[in-house]
Motif scaffolding. Sequence first.
Motif, PDB file in Angstrom:
ATOM      1  N   MET A 264      32.566  -8.214 -16.309  1.00 24.28           N
ATOM      2  CA  MET A 264      33.141  -8.194 -14.966  1.00 24.28           C
ATOM      3  C   MET A 264      33.557  -9.604 -14.545  1.00 24.28           C
ATOM      4  N   ALA A 265      32.716 -10.602 -14.854  1.00 20.31           N
ATOM      5  CA  ALA A 265      33.019 -11.981 -14.488  1.00 20.31           C
ATOM      6  C   ALA A 265      34.244 -12.493 -15.239  1.00 20.31           C
ATOM      7  N   ASP A 266      34.323 -12.192 -16.536  1.00 18.93           N
ATOM      8  CA  ASP A 266      35.467 -12.632 -17.325  1.00 18.93           C
ATOM      9  C   ASP A 266      36.769 -12.035 -16.808  1.00 18.93           C
ATOM     10  N   ALA A 267      36.699 -10.773 -16.407  1.00 16.94           N
ATOM     11  CA  ALA A 267      37.901 -10.105 -15.906  1.00 16.94           C
ATOM     12  C   ALA A 267      38.426 -10.754 -14.638  1.00 16.94           C
ATOM     13  N   ARG A 268      37.539 -11.344 -13.849  1.00 17.49           N
ATOM     14  CA  ARG A 268      37.948 -11.969 -12.592  1.00 17.49           C
ATOM     15  C   ARG A 268      38.000 -13.492 -12.693  1.00 17.49           C
ATOM     16  N   GLY A 269      37.798 -14.032 -13.890  1.00 14.41           N
ATOM     17  CA  GLY A 269      37.892 -15.467 -14.083  1.00 14.41           C
ATOM     18  C   GLY A 269      36.784 -16.248 -13.415  1.00 14.41           C
ATOM     19  N   VAL A 270      35.580 -15.687 -13.373  1.00 11.82           N
ATOM     20  CA  VAL A 270      34.450 -16.335 -12.718  1.00 11.82           C
ATOM     21  C   VAL A 270      33.500 -16.896 -13.774  1.00 11.82           C
ATOM     22  N   GLN A 271      33.148 -18.179 -13.659  1.00 12.60           N
ATOM     23  CA  GLN A 271      32.194 -18.802 -14.560  1.00 12.60           C
ATOM     24  C   GLN A 271      30.768 -18.495 -14.096  1.00 12.60           C
ATOM     25  N   LEU A 272      29.909 -18.122 -15.030  1.00 16.51           N
ATOM     26  CA  LEU A 272      28.503 -17.890 -14.735  1.00 16.51           C
ATOM     27  C   LEU A 272      27.704 -19.083 -15.262  1.00 16.51           C
ATOM     28  N   ASN A 294      22.252  -7.805  -8.971  1.00 15.22           N
ATOM     29  CA  ASN A 294      22.998  -7.447  -7.764  1.00 15.22           C
ATOM     30  C   ASN A 294      23.607  -8.663  -7.077  1.00 15.22           C
ATOM     31  N   LEU A 295      22.883  -9.781  -7.054  1.00 14.46           N
ATOM     32  CA  LEU A 295      23.433 -10.999  -6.442  1.00 14.46           C
ATOM     33  C   LEU A 295      24.616 -11.532  -7.249  1.00 14.46           C
ATOM     34  N   LEU A 296      24.494 -11.549  -8.568  1.00 17.24           N
ATOM     35  CA  LEU A 296      25.598 -12.013  -9.407  1.00 17.24           C
ATOM     36  C   LEU A 296      26.803 -11.086  -9.286  1.00 17.24           C
ATOM     37  N   SER A 297      26.548  -9.786  -9.314  1.00 11.83           N
ATOM     38  CA  SER A 297      27.636  -8.811  -9.197  1.00 11.83           C
ATOM     39  C   SER A 297      28.371  -8.970  -7.876  1.00 11.83           C
ATOM     40  N   ASN A 298      27.608  -9.144  -6.800  1.00  8.88           N
ATOM     41  CA  ASN A 298      28.217  -9.334  -5.482  1.00  8.88           C
ATOM     42  C   ASN A 298      29.086 -10.590  -5.452  1.00  8.88           C
ATOM     43  N   ALA A 299      28.545 -11.672  -6.027  1.00  8.08           N
ATOM     44  CA  ALA A 299      29.275 -12.939  -6.014  1.00  8.08           C
ATOM     45  C   ALA A 299      30.569 -12.845  -6.817  1.00  8.08           C
ATOM     46  N   VAL A 300      30.509 -12.162  -7.955  1.00  9.09           N
ATOM     47  CA  VAL A 300      31.720 -11.992  -8.771  1.00  9.09           C
ATOM     48  C   VAL A 300      32.731 -11.108  -8.050  1.00  9.09           C
ATOM     49  N   LYS A 301      32.234 -10.026  -7.459  1.00  8.00           N
ATOM     50  CA  LYS A 301      33.117  -9.083  -6.769  1.00  8.00           C
ATOM     51  C   LYS A 301      33.873  -9.763  -5.635  1.00  8.00           C
ATOM     52  N   TYR A 302      33.177 -10.661  -4.906  1.00  8.87           N
ATOM     53  CA  TYR A 302      33.792 -11.313  -3.754  1.00  8.87           C
ATOM     54  C   TYR A 302      34.161 -12.763  -4.053  1.00  8.87           C
ATOM     55  N   CYS A 303      34.608 -13.008  -5.285  1.00  7.78           N
ATOM     56  CA  CYS A 303      35.135 -14.328  -5.618  1.00  7.78           C
ATOM     57  C   CYS A 303      36.440 -14.544  -4.845  1.00  7.78           C
TER      58      CYS A 303
END
Length: 418
Positions: A264-272, A294-303
Amino acid sequence: MAERFGRGVSLITTGFSEAIAERLAAEHALLAARWFSRLNDLLPVEANEVFPSDSLLDHIPSLIVDISTYLKAPEAEAIAANTQVVNKARELGKLRHEQRASLHQVMREYQLLGSILMRFVEDESIKLTFTPTPAECVAVVSRLHHAVAVLLQETVETFVSLYTLTITEQSERLRQFTRMATHEWRQPLAPIATAVSLLRLPGLDDAQRAYTIDLISRNVSNLVDMTYKLERVARLDDEADTPSLQAVSISAVAAEAARQIREMADARGVQLCIAAGMPSLIVDVGRLELALVNLLSNAVKYCDPAKETRYVAISADDDPGGTCDIVVRDNGLGIPAGRVADIFRRFTRAHADRDGIDNIAGIGLGLAIVDDCVRAMNGVIRVDSREGVGTTFVLRLPCSPGAEAPDGAPTIAAPGSD
């Protein structure tokens, strides 16, 4: 008359009960250690995992001394009327409830204590240089049984009352949860029913039919997603589905959480970004992992798609007060100032208005799940968010089950605060 018995200790006694009482008081620490050692043999896990602090070993030696005092002078005060002794037994019931012992285990512990004390009386009787009368023997044994029975009753009554209160609270939460879940399920069902009716109408062109089918598909997907998330919420308090407490590196748990949302993060270009060398905790690993996912998912979703570099970072630090702060920080959209105070409520979504803009969807359970998990781990959450800048969540958890829990409910920082 001076009498010598047991390990060469010289005592002036006026009878059998006084002699045994003196020996119990003198050997209370040894008897408590013997009880704990025997308990180790009975438990399916290490005793230190069941008794994460020394509190239990503070209570048992003290209670043995109280029993010896009662044996020496039963006429002075009934043991059931001794407030100090009764309070110790009640504290023990509270302690065992907090440590999630079973009622069977509590009763078995007292049964074992009574057995050890009786064996001690038998052994010490043999060492006496005088022979007690049958009446004296019966009196001591009767008093000993009575004292253990009184302490057991007080401990069990406290334990059961706290356990009953917990069940009542859980039942009320279940009723509230059921009402909310029923309400939320109705929302996607209504458009599905309408769409099915539309499909039965004659004269629909291909575009209308495709739109209606897409509407059904989206709402069915929402129902499935909601069902899975509601199931996870329902399992949070289910001990059968909860892993045992264990010592674990926060880095390892964070890495596993990041792995689960990497695609999910890669698809949105978010570095973990997971910090190395984070401290370890004795914690419910399942709940900690679920909170971080859930915190990571939320952060990626609302990048923030407008930012060239998008990231979510996890770090952690020990606190001298026996707690640990786990920090999840992102540079995403941030939470609107007017919605920050409500983000931990179930079925609340801070960015519901952006569904059609940024391809964001959800049912508002993620942060509620995080809140439930952190509370279950005896911790608290702090959140600081600035719209357009990003959001920081701090999970403050005890470093071990025996550590003092941090005070307070989830803390909402004022928008724009440091």
